[in-house]
Design a protein around this motif. Structure first.
Motif, short mmCIF file in Angstrom:
data_model
loop_
_atom_site.label_atom_id
_atom_site.label_comp_id
_atom_site.label_asym_id
_atom_site.label_seq_id
_atom_site.Cartn_x
_atom_site.Cartn_y
_atom_site.Cartn_z
N GLN A 263 82.26 29.77 27.82
CA GLN A 263 83.33 30.37 27.03
C GLN A 263 82.86 30.88 25.67
O GLN A 263 83.68 31.26 24.84
CB GLN A 263 84.46 29.35 26.81
CG GLN A 263 85.05 28.79 28.10
CD GLN A 263 85.61 29.87 28.99
OE1 GLN A 263 86.33 30.77 28.52
NE2 GLN A 263 85.29 29.82 30.27
N GLY A 264 81.58 30.88 25.43
CA GLY A 264 81.06 31.35 24.14
C GLY A 264 81.30 32.83 23.92
O GLY A 264 81.31 33.63 24.88
N VAL A 265 81.43 33.22 22.67
CA VAL A 265 81.71 34.61 22.31
C VAL A 265 80.48 35.32 21.78
O VAL A 265 80.26 36.51 22.05
CB VAL A 265 82.85 34.66 21.27
CG1 VAL A 265 83.08 36.10 20.79
CG2 VAL A 265 84.14 34.08 21.84
N GLN A 266 79.64 34.63 21.01
CA GLN A 266 78.52 35.28 20.32
C GLN A 266 77.51 35.87 21.29
O GLN A 266 76.81 36.83 20.94
CB GLN A 266 77.84 34.28 19.39
CG GLN A 266 78.71 33.79 18.26
CD GLN A 266 79.24 34.92 17.41
OE1 GLN A 266 78.51 35.85 17.05
NE2 GLN A 266 80.53 34.89 17.11
N LYS A 267 77.40 35.34 22.49
CA LYS A 267 76.44 35.88 23.46
C LYS A 267 76.88 37.23 24.03
O LYS A 267 76.10 37.91 24.69
CB LYS A 267 76.25 34.89 24.60
CG LYS A 267 77.51 34.68 25.44
CD LYS A 267 77.36 33.56 26.43
CE LYS A 267 78.64 33.36 27.24
NZ LYS A 267 78.54 32.20 28.14
N THR A 276 66.96 32.97 24.95
CA THR A 276 65.59 32.56 24.61
C THR A 276 65.56 31.88 23.25
O THR A 276 65.68 30.66 23.15
CB THR A 276 64.65 33.78 24.63
OG1 THR A 276 65.19 34.80 23.75
CG2 THR A 276 64.53 34.35 26.03
N ASP A 277 65.40 32.67 22.19
CA ASP A 277 65.21 32.10 20.86
C ASP A 277 66.45 31.37 20.33
O ASP A 277 66.32 30.40 19.57
CB ASP A 277 64.83 33.20 19.86
CG ASP A 277 63.57 33.93 20.26
OD1 ASP A 277 62.88 33.45 21.18
OD2 ASP A 277 63.27 34.99 19.68
N PHE A 278 67.65 31.83 20.71
CA PHE A 278 68.88 31.27 20.13
C PHE A 278 69.72 30.53 21.16
O PHE A 278 70.94 30.46 21.03
CB PHE A 278 69.72 32.40 19.50
CG PHE A 278 69.14 32.95 18.24
CD1 PHE A 278 69.38 32.34 17.01
CD2 PHE A 278 68.33 34.08 18.27
CE1 PHE A 278 68.83 32.85 15.85
CE2 PHE A 278 67.78 34.58 17.12
CZ PHE A 278 68.03 33.97 15.89
N ILE A 279 69.07 29.94 22.13
CA ILE A 279 69.85 29.23 23.15
C ILE A 279 70.51 27.99 22.58
O ILE A 279 71.58 27.56 23.05
CB ILE A 279 68.95 28.89 24.36
CG1 ILE A 279 69.83 28.56 25.57
CG2 ILE A 279 67.99 27.74 24.03
CD1 ILE A 279 69.08 28.56 26.88
N ILE A 280 69.95 27.39 21.52
CA ILE A 280 70.59 26.22 20.91
C ILE A 280 71.90 26.62 20.25
O ILE A 280 72.85 25.81 20.19
CB ILE A 280 69.64 25.55 19.87
CG1 ILE A 280 70.15 24.16 19.49
CG2 ILE A 280 69.47 26.44 18.65
CD1 ILE A 280 70.15 23.17 20.61
N SER A 281 72.02 27.88 19.79
CA SER A 281 73.27 28.34 19.20
C SER A 281 74.35 28.45 20.27
O SER A 281 75.51 28.10 20.02
CB SER A 281 73.05 29.71 18.53
OG SER A 281 72.00 29.64 17.58
N VAL A 282 73.97 28.93 21.46
CA VAL A 282 74.92 29.01 22.57
C VAL A 282 75.34 27.61 23.00
O VAL A 282 76.52 27.35 23.28
CB VAL A 282 74.29 29.78 23.75
CG1 VAL A 282 75.24 29.81 24.94
CG2 VAL A 282 73.92 31.19 23.34
N ILE A 283 74.40 26.67 23.05
CA ILE A 283 74.72 25.28 23.40
C ILE A 283 75.71 24.70 22.39
O ILE A 283 76.69 24.04 22.77
CB ILE A 283 73.43 24.43 23.45
CG1 ILE A 283 72.54 24.89 24.60
CG2 ILE A 283 73.77 22.95 23.59
CD1 ILE A 283 71.16 24.24 24.60
N ALA A 284 75.47 24.94 21.10
CA ALA A 284 76.36 24.41 20.07
C ALA A 284 77.75 25.02 20.18
O ALA A 284 78.76 24.31 20.01
CB ALA A 284 75.77 24.68 18.68
#
Length: 409
Positions: A263-267, A276-284
């Protein structure tokens, strides 16, 4: 024999590895399907490729976990390994594929291979083997310390001019950790720090005298922009700071439990390199603080376990292999997490076991397999060695029979 191997397996490392890889597959699918859709690809395009990478990586881990690690210390393995490593780093300048302003990949069919990633393995094995052999004269600066350092500087230079600052920085810091753990005295380490500062100065001078076209490939506008946006990303939110700003939005909106998986929006086009580089942001954003704790906690539990294995290993070579692999995991995780959260400038480094990427996952799986072999050998010797057998199976007491007296004639 098979039962003994199963009993000797380090299930702490193995189970943590499998959980992280499985969790990474889920998050790669969630983070990558918008990118696949924008490029007219199947929604599971990156997910399917990462499953193939994971299967190959598990095979590598199994093979290296069963292969005796002490073989890597032999010269007949070390020398060819380092010759091949240097040759690949040189070949990439002539036949390499360029992506993101770096000529760092070999393109074979539809598969991209980054040789600098595999150099991480060779440098950990090389430095661990060399400094294990030099233990009797480890503080002899000219004979015991300097030769591997010059070779390390040459390797890092080849990677820097690709240019790939992130990988070169990780290899350099990992090597420093191996050197510190090798048993040198503080005085020797301080000499090395002085030598390192001297080399940095020499590199800075070389950088200033290089031709403009080569220097512009190393110090690109993109890299300068990352340094500028690091201090105040919101000031450059429309240009070089948009990655970090959208990473902040993703992390901040996740809260405790997140928006829900998928349900994330930023992706959806806002956060570049989400898989890749920002997968932790998607997890958060999608799983909240609990998802972040699962990813980060799993990685650092594995690091802690590798350090324990290294401390229990009697072989200097085995200990340094464990410490080197643990250092690599910790450094790479810190650089990825620090870049995504604004603690350090962005460098384009993947999160171990979780981010999309075949070369990174395979390299880390091989190193984890080597550490598992070190641990398996320790457990095997403790449980099934001569000492363990005599403790487990007590010897039967021999009965002393009284001798019959002889009758004198």
């Amino acid at each position: 024999m098979f039962k003994k191997i199963l009993k000797s397996t380090d299930y702490y490392i193995l189970c943590t590895y499998l959980v992280l890889v499985a969790f990474g597959l889920i998050m790669v699918y969630s983070a990558s399907w918008p990118l696949a859709y924008r490029n007219d690809l199947p929604a599971d395009y990156f997910y399917v490729k990462q499953i193939k990478n994971a299967l190959v990586s598990v095979v590598f881990l199994t093979l290296f976990a069963l292969f005796p690690y002490k073989f890597y210390q032999k010269n007949k393995f070390l020398m060819p390994m380092m010759i091949v490593s240097v040759s690949l780093l040189i070949m990439v300048f002539f036949v390499g594929h360029t992506a993101n302003n770096a000529q760092s990949w070999f393109r074979i069919g539809g598969v991209s291979i980054q040789p600098a990633e595999f150099v991480k393995i060779s440098m950990i094995i090389y430095l661990s083997a060399i400094y294990a052999k030099k233990q009797p004269y480890i503080d002899d600066f000219n004979r015991g310390v300097l030769p591997p350092i010059f070779f390390l500087a040459f390797i890092c230079f080849l990677i820097l001019i690709q240019p790939d600052f992130g990988t070169a920085f990780i290899i350099f810091l990992t090597s420093c950790c191996i050197i510190i753990c090798s048993g040198m005295r503080l005085r020797t380490i301080l000499k090395l720090i002085g030598l390192g500062l001297l080399l940095i100065g020499i590199f800075a001078v070389i950088l200033t005298i290089l031709p403009e076209d080569i220097r512009s490939k190393i110090i690109t506008d993109n890299r300068l922009g990352r340094l500028m946006s690091f201090t105040n990303p919101f000031e450059y939110a429309d240009t070089v700071g948009h990655q970090l700003v959208n990473s902040y939005y993703a992390i901040g909106s996740g809260g405790l439990f997140g928006q829900g998986l998928g349900q994330g929006v930023q992706k959806l086009g806002y956060l570049p390199e989400a898989h890749t580089d920002f997968i932790i942001s998607v997890i958060a954003e999608e799983l909240g603080i609990f998802g972040v704790l699962l990813a980060v906690g799993g990685i650092f539990f594995m690091i802690f376990r590798m350090i324990i294995v290294g401390m229990r290993t009697k072989s200097s070579f085995g200990s340094l292999l464990c410490y080197g692999t643990a250092s690599l995991l910790g450094i790479q995780a810190f650089i990825n997490l620090g870049g995504a959260t604004g603690l350090i400038p962005l460098t384009g480094v993947t999160l171990p076991f979780i981010s999309y990427g075949g070369s990174s996952l395979m390299v880390l799986s091989i190193l984890v397999g080597i550490v598992m072999n070190v641990s398996m050998l320790n457990n095997y010797q403790r449980k099934f060695g001569p000492g363990a057998e005599t403790e487990q199976i007590p010897k039967k007491k021999k009965r002393i029979r009284a001798k019959k007296p002889r009758l004198s004639s």
